[in-house]
Scaffold this motif. Structure first.
Motif, PDB file in Angstrom:
ATOM      1  N   GLY A   1      34.999  32.162  37.320  1.00  0.00           N
ATOM      2  CA  GLY A   1      36.339  32.676  37.045  1.00  0.00           C
ATOM      3  C   GLY A   1      37.326  31.561  36.769  1.00  0.00           C
ATOM      4  O   GLY A   1      38.137  31.651  35.838  1.00  0.00           O
TER       5      GLY A   1
ATOM      6  N   ALA B   1      33.612  32.616  41.799  1.00  0.00           N
ATOM      7  CA  ALA B   1      34.939  32.003  41.696  1.00  0.00           C
ATOM      8  C   ALA B   1      34.923  30.794  40.767  1.00  0.00           C
ATOM      9  O   ALA B   1      35.883  30.565  40.021  1.00  0.00           O
TER      10      ALA B   1
ATOM     11  N   PHE C   1      37.700  36.463  39.845  1.00  0.00           N
ATOM     12  CA  PHE C   1      38.271  36.086  41.138  1.00  0.00           C
ATOM     13  C   PHE C   1      38.390  37.299  42.057  1.00  0.00           C
ATOM     14  O   PHE C   1      38.194  37.184  43.270  1.00  0.00           O
ATOM     15  N   LEU C   2      38.701  38.453  41.514  1.00  0.00           N
ATOM     16  CA  LEU C   2      38.767  39.669  42.321  1.00  0.00           C
ATOM     17  C   LEU C   2      37.376  40.041  42.836  1.00  0.00           C
ATOM     18  O   LEU C   2      37.235  40.434  44.003  1.00  0.00           O
TER      19      LEU C   2
ATOM     20  N   SER D   1      40.398  36.321  35.933  1.00  0.00           N
ATOM     21  CA  SER D   1      41.095  36.909  37.077  1.00  0.00           C
ATOM     22  C   SER D   1      40.268  38.015  37.721  1.00  0.00           C
ATOM     23  O   SER D   1      40.240  38.142  38.953  1.00  0.00           O
ATOM     24  N   ILE D   2      39.576  38.793  36.907  1.00  0.00           N
ATOM     25  CA  ILE D   2      38.715  39.840  37.452  1.00  0.00           C
ATOM     26  C   ILE D   2      37.542  39.225  38.208  1.00  0.00           C
ATOM     27  O   ILE D   2      37.132  39.738  39.253  1.00  0.00           O
TER      28      ILE D   2
ATOM     29  N   ASN E   1      44.853  34.667  44.090  1.00  0.00           N
ATOM     30  CA  ASN E   1      44.653  34.106  42.761  1.00  0.00           C
ATOM     31  C   ASN E   1      44.335  35.205  41.754  1.00  0.00           C
ATOM     32  O   ASN E   1      44.841  35.192  40.631  1.00  0.00           O
ATOM     33  N   ALA E   2      43.513  36.157  42.142  1.00  0.00           N
ATOM     34  CA  ALA E   2      43.148  37.245  41.227  1.00  0.00           C
ATOM     35  C   ALA E   2      44.351  38.107  40.890  1.00  0.00           C
ATOM     36  O   ALA E   2      44.612  38.408  39.712  1.00  0.00           O
TER      37      ALA E   2
END
Length: 115
Positions: free
Chosen positions: A25, A22, A51-52, A48-49, A95-96
């Motif tokens: 990210g 994170a 975060f995923l 974003s990825i 967030n993601a």
């Protein structure tokens, strides 16, 4: 309880790895906003990825914790650590998804074709 020590090591390791991913990210999201260049869109998408991926690691650690202690803990008997991890996992997911959605709104992946 057999396997509790190793299971907790795995759960804590996944949670720590989720935080590290994170942070990377978030760094990519900030850099994409500060440095407006040709690659800022891809930096935003990769952030974003990440975060995923962080959500997946965090949820995996949470799931291992619940599976290990499924017979000992009731719904209101969860600790503050569990609820903090649950909230963090949910916020990583939000967030993601919002980052990917904003990226798709501002820069569509597929450009409309002219006839």
């Amino acid at each position: 309880m057999p396997g509790l020590a190793w299971g907790m090591v795995l759960a804590r390791s996944l949670a720590a790895l989720a935080v590290v991913v994170a942070i990377f990210g978030l760094e990519l999201l900030m850099v994409s906003q500060v440095c407006e260049d040709l690659h800022s869109r891809s930096k935003w998408a990769i952030g974003s990825i990440l975060f995923l991926v962080s959500f997946i690691f965090s949820f995996g650690g949470l799931l291992i914790f619940v599976i290990l202690l499924r017979n000992q803990v009731t719904l209101i008997g969860f600790t503050l650590t569990f609820w903090s991890q649950f909230t963090a996992s949910f916020l990583f997911f939000l967030n993601a998804i919002s980052g990917l959605h904003v990226n798709s709104i501002t820069h569509p992946w597929v450009q409309p074709m002219k006839f």
